[in-house]
Design an enzyme around this catalytic site. Structure first.
Site, mmCIF file in Angstrom:
data_model
loop_
_atom_site.group_PDB
_atom_site.id
_atom_site.type_symbol
_atom_site.label_atom_id
_atom_site.label_comp_id
_atom_site.label_asym_id
_atom_site.label_seq_id
_atom_site.Cartn_x
_atom_site.Cartn_y
_atom_site.Cartn_z
ATOM 1 C CG ASP A 108 -11.014 8.087 76.429
ATOM 2 O OD1 ASP A 108 -11.747 6.877 76.694
ATOM 3 O OD2 ASP A 108 -10.483 8.816 75.406
HETATM 4 N N1 URA Z 1 -14.717 7.895 71.566
HETATM 5 C C1 URA Z 1 -13.160 7.649 72.471
HETATM 6 O O1 URA Z 1 -12.102 7.963 71.861
HETATM 7 N N2 URA Z 1 -13.626 8.657 73.928
HETATM 8 C C2 URA Z 1 -14.153 8.554 74.418
HETATM 9 O O2 URA Z 1 -14.103 9.328 75.695
HETATM 10 C C3 URA Z 1 -16.164 8.888 74.073
HETATM 11 C C4 URA Z 1 -15.530 8.392 72.706
#
Ligand code: URA
Length: 235
Positions: A108
């Site tokens: 993310d």
């Molecule tokens: N889980 C999440 O919530 N975000 C990420 O970027 C990777 C795994």
């Protein structure tokens, strides 16, 4: 790696140096040269290690694997409209390569840590396929203190995420302190770690991926990257 011979205009354009049409004039200008000063034409068959651009060896050939320390605030997308892209951290020319470099899965925008990128489609498929169950470890900072039963719930293989039809595979939680924990998962569902903590009534305020399989960041600072040997991923 033993590189095979390909047409010079194809080689240079696939590495993002120039268009196929531009190769002839770059040869004339002495920018594209042969390591042994042999004469070149746009259709000369050459191997990667025989050619220099501006007197420098060419960028790595196809089959690149990049290990990046993704900073918070960068997006794993090719779409410029989405803000700062992880690809902006790489040399500009690499964005013009064909096959193109893509991220192995996504982190993310607000997640930092270990991100792999590659131009090898088969490798990308293998590393992201649910069949392969590559373990990934995240460090999460939480809004509220852990209540004590999370490790058991995450390990149970019964945790359902909002809107999903199958439970999460067992995951391993290691508590660091009441608001910090390490979580090892083998899947890569959308926002999985944040949603797993949400499912037990908590909220992740910061998230960092520290490892992917056996790979770790070592001393890479946020925004830095290094090339790794694809072999180290398949051993
Ligand atoms: N889980 C999440 O919530 N975000 C990420 O970027 C990777 C795994």
């Amino acid at each position: 790696m033993k590189s095979s011979k390909v047409r010079l205009d194809k080689l240079l354009s696939s590495l993002g140096y120039c268009s196929r049409k531009e190769v002839a004039s770059l040869i004339r200008e002495g920018i594209i040269t042969h390591t042994l000063n042999l004469p070149l034409k746009n259709d000369t068959k050459a191997s990667h290690n025989e050619i220099l651009f501006d007197s420098e060896p060419l960028d790595p050939p196809m089959g690149m694997v990049i290990l990046m320390h993704k900073p918070v605030g960068y997006v794993c997308s090719h779409d410029d409209g989405e803000g700062r892209l992880v690809y902006d951290l790489l040399p500009e020319r690499w964005r013009l390569r064909d096959p193109k470099i893509s991220t192995v899965g996504r982190l993310d925008k607000e997640t930092s840590g270990l991100l792999l990128l590659t131009d090898d489609g088969a490798l990308l498929h293998r590393l992201t396929s649910p069949k392969h169950k590559v373990p990934k470890v995240y460090e999460a900072t939480l809004d509220r203190a852990l209540s004590g039963n999370e490790a058991e719930i995450f390990a149970s293989g019964t945790l359902m995420l909002n809107g999903e039809k199958t439970p999460c595979l067992p995951a391993k939680l290691t508590v660091i302190d009441p608001t910090h924990a390490r979580l090892e998962i083998v899947e890569g569902r959308y926002h999985q770690v944040r949603r797993m903590f949400a499912a037990v009534g908590n909220h992740v305020t910061a998230l960092h991926r520290c490892s992917f399989g056996t790979l770790t960041l070592g001393d890479l600072e946020a925004g830095e990257y290094r090339l790794i040997d694809a072999q180290s991923l398949t051993d």
